[in-house]
Write a protein that holds these residues in place. Structure first.
Motif, PDB file in Angstrom:
ATOM      1  N   SER A 114      14.396  41.480 -32.220  1.00 52.67           N
ATOM      2  CA  SER A 114      15.408  40.894 -33.102  1.00 52.67           C
ATOM      3  C   SER A 114      14.794  39.866 -34.034  1.00 52.67           C
ATOM      4  O   SER A 114      15.275  39.656 -35.135  1.00 52.67           O
ATOM      5  CB  SER A 114      16.541  40.270 -32.288  1.00 52.67           C
ATOM      6  OG  SER A 114      16.087  39.136 -31.589  1.00 52.67           O
ATOM      7  N   ALA A 130      21.207  41.311 -34.907  1.00 51.93           N
ATOM      8  CA  ALA A 130      20.887  40.204 -34.017  1.00 51.93           C
ATOM      9  C   ALA A 130      21.969  39.954 -32.962  1.00 51.93           C
ATOM     10  O   ALA A 130      21.632  39.770 -31.793  1.00 51.93           O
ATOM     11  CB  ALA A 130      20.605  38.948 -34.810  1.00 51.93           C
ATOM     12  N   SER A 150      21.639  42.695 -30.215  1.00 51.35           N
ATOM     13  CA  SER A 150      20.530  42.503 -29.274  1.00 51.35           C
ATOM     14  C   SER A 150      20.790  41.301 -28.368  1.00 51.35           C
ATOM     15  O   SER A 150      20.459  41.329 -27.183  1.00 51.35           O
ATOM     16  CB  SER A 150      19.203  42.352 -30.016  1.00 51.35           C
ATOM     17  OG  SER A 150      19.219  41.214 -30.834  1.00 51.35           O
ATOM     18  N   SER A 151      21.410  40.250 -28.915  1.00 48.54           N
ATOM     19  CA  SER A 151      21.741  39.090 -28.084  1.00 48.54           C
ATOM     20  C   SER A 151      22.766  39.450 -27.013  1.00 48.54           C
ATOM     21  O   SER A 151      22.649  39.016 -25.867  1.00 48.54           O
ATOM     22  CB  SER A 151      22.278  37.957 -28.953  1.00 48.54           C
ATOM     23  OG  SER A 151      21.304  37.524 -29.848  1.00 48.54           O
TER      24      SER A 151
END
Length: 93
Positions: free
Chosen positions: A30, A38, A41-42
């Protein structure tokens, strides 16, 4: 090493290591950008963390030997807290 993996704890330990590597790779993939990917992926890293927490509680804290109500409470806790955090993460992005 093979004997260790044949035991339940050894297999769970290996899964935990692989999940940690997956989280690390997702973090570095990311990068520092604030792109649309982002938050995804977080959120994935957060979900992996809660799966790891559940595995640790079940296999290393002996919750799998506990009454069904306690195991259900652990599952509900993990799903609710993780769900709320993922929702806040996605909505805040």
């Amino acid at each position: 090493m093979i004997i260790l993996l044949m035991r339940s704890v050894g297999a769970v330990w290996l899964v935990l290591i692989l999940a940690t590597v997956l989280s690390w790779l997702l973090f570095w993939a990311s990068g520092d950008r604030a792109a649309a990917g982002a938050p995804v992926s977080s959120a994935t890293i957060l979900i992996v963390a809660f799966v790891k927490a559940r595995l640790i509680a079940l296999h290393f804290m002996e919750v799998r030997e506990a009454p069904k109500a306690m195991r259900a409470l652990l599952d509900v806790y993990c799903v609710v807290v993780c769900g709320v955090l993922v929702y806040l993460l996605v909505e805040g992005a």
